[in-house]
Design a protein around this motif. Sequence first.
Motif, short mmCIF file in Angstrom:
data_model
loop_
_atom_site.label_atom_id
_atom_site.label_comp_id
_atom_site.label_asym_id
_atom_site.label_seq_id
_atom_site.Cartn_x
_atom_site.Cartn_y
_atom_site.Cartn_z
N HIS A 15 0.80 -1.22 0.00
CA HIS A 15 0.00 0.00 0.00
C HIS A 15 0.84 1.28 0.00
O HIS A 15 0.29 2.37 -0.08
CB HIS A 15 -0.94 0.00 1.21
N GLY A 16 2.15 1.14 0.09
CA GLY A 16 3.02 2.31 0.09
C GLY A 16 3.80 2.40 -1.21
O GLY A 16 3.78 1.51 -2.05
N ARG A 17 4.48 3.52 -1.37
CA ARG A 17 5.36 3.73 -2.51
C ARG A 17 6.49 4.66 -2.08
O ARG A 17 6.48 5.15 -0.94
CB ARG A 17 4.60 4.30 -3.71
N GLU A 18 7.42 4.91 -2.96
CA GLU A 18 8.58 5.74 -2.62
C GLU A 18 8.13 7.07 -2.04
O GLU A 18 7.25 7.75 -2.58
CB GLU A 18 9.42 5.98 -3.87
N GLY A 19 8.72 7.44 -0.92
CA GLY A 19 8.31 8.66 -0.24
C GLY A 19 7.35 8.35 0.89
O GLY A 19 7.15 7.19 1.26
N SER A 20 6.74 9.39 1.43
CA SER A 20 5.76 9.23 2.51
C SER A 20 4.40 9.68 2.00
O SER A 20 4.25 10.80 1.51
CB SER A 20 6.18 10.06 3.73
N HIS A 21 3.40 8.79 2.15
CA HIS A 21 2.09 9.08 1.57
C HIS A 21 0.98 8.61 2.51
O HIS A 21 1.12 7.58 3.20
CB HIS A 21 1.94 8.38 0.22
N PRO A 22 -0.15 9.32 2.54
CA PRO A 22 -1.29 8.91 3.37
C PRO A 22 -1.92 7.63 2.85
O PRO A 22 -1.81 7.29 1.66
CB PRO A 22 -2.26 10.09 3.26
N THR A 23 -2.58 6.92 3.74
CA THR A 23 -3.29 5.69 3.39
C THR A 23 -4.80 5.93 3.48
O THR A 23 -5.25 7.03 3.81
CB THR A 23 -2.91 4.55 4.34
N GLU A 29 0.14 7.13 7.70
CA GLU A 29 0.97 7.26 6.52
C GLU A 29 1.99 6.13 6.47
O GLU A 29 2.40 5.60 7.51
CB GLU A 29 1.72 8.60 6.50
N GLY A 31 5.82 5.27 4.83
CA GLY A 31 7.02 5.84 4.22
C GLY A 31 7.94 4.73 3.74
O GLY A 31 8.20 3.78 4.47
#
Length: 299
Positions: A15-23, A29, A31
């Motif tokens: 559920h994540g990807r490069e960088g920090s992102h909300p879910t 988040e 990271g």
Amino acid sequence: MTGQLQPHIDIALRHGREGSHPTAIPRLEIGVGQATEGTSPCLYRSMICFILQGAKDVAIHDNLLRYDTAQYLISALDLPLSGQIHDDEDGRPYVAVSLTLDPALLADIAATMPAIRDTDTPGSGITLNPMTQTLRDTLLRLLTLLDAPDDIPALAPMAERELLYRLLQGPQSRLLRHIAQPEGALGRIRRAVEWIRDHRDTRLRIEALCDTAGMSRASLHRHFVALTGLSPIQYQKQLRLQEARQLLLAGDRSASDVAFAVGYESASQFSREYLRQFGAPPMRDMRQLRHSIGNLAIN
């Protein structure tokens, strides 16, 4: 430790990807990143951070804190810091999960627990604490909901409450309770920090800051430095420089345009302070950053 956290890592990487992102879970988040060379500025929100793979260095109060899967971090208020991420010992990427703290929810949960008599102001706005199996299990229950999005509205609030409840039982219960008290010293400094963020592109007015926090000038300065490691003016400068770096990286604006956009009245002063903060003048720093990003993309 890796085996215990592998289910967490698998979900985070799905559920994540490069960088920090909300879910899809509010305030949560993920990271993901490769090891970085040297430290770089980062803004820590009022949050809990759990590292699932790798490690991170964070500089505050002239101290360097390193934490990994064996600890979790609590940031009591928004803090402009310098950080560096590290891959794990087998070269696998850094993976972390952070949960932004909701003071009202903390207060609601704390009200159901035995009272703690504590009038002392926290000594620092950031702490490291030992991770436990109970916290790992509770965190996994929250993360598992990312694979069942239809369950998130009903079950995520309960899973978040359980996680915060476990944290309130831990060694930083007093700090978390301070976060939930808007009229305590920490709550007042949080209001001051919010005021600086909202007015970061204008001249800092200490009188307005004192009025916002409800504190005298001396008390504001003492508590602000204790909790953030910076004076209010230094704090505003850090925010401006971090925002300027993001603006320069995002577009083709000149250094002087960005300087005025973030509140500097002198482009030359901006360049001097940027050089001190990042180790290179603005445009040279941009060339180096873009070169590093390009190398990461190729690799």
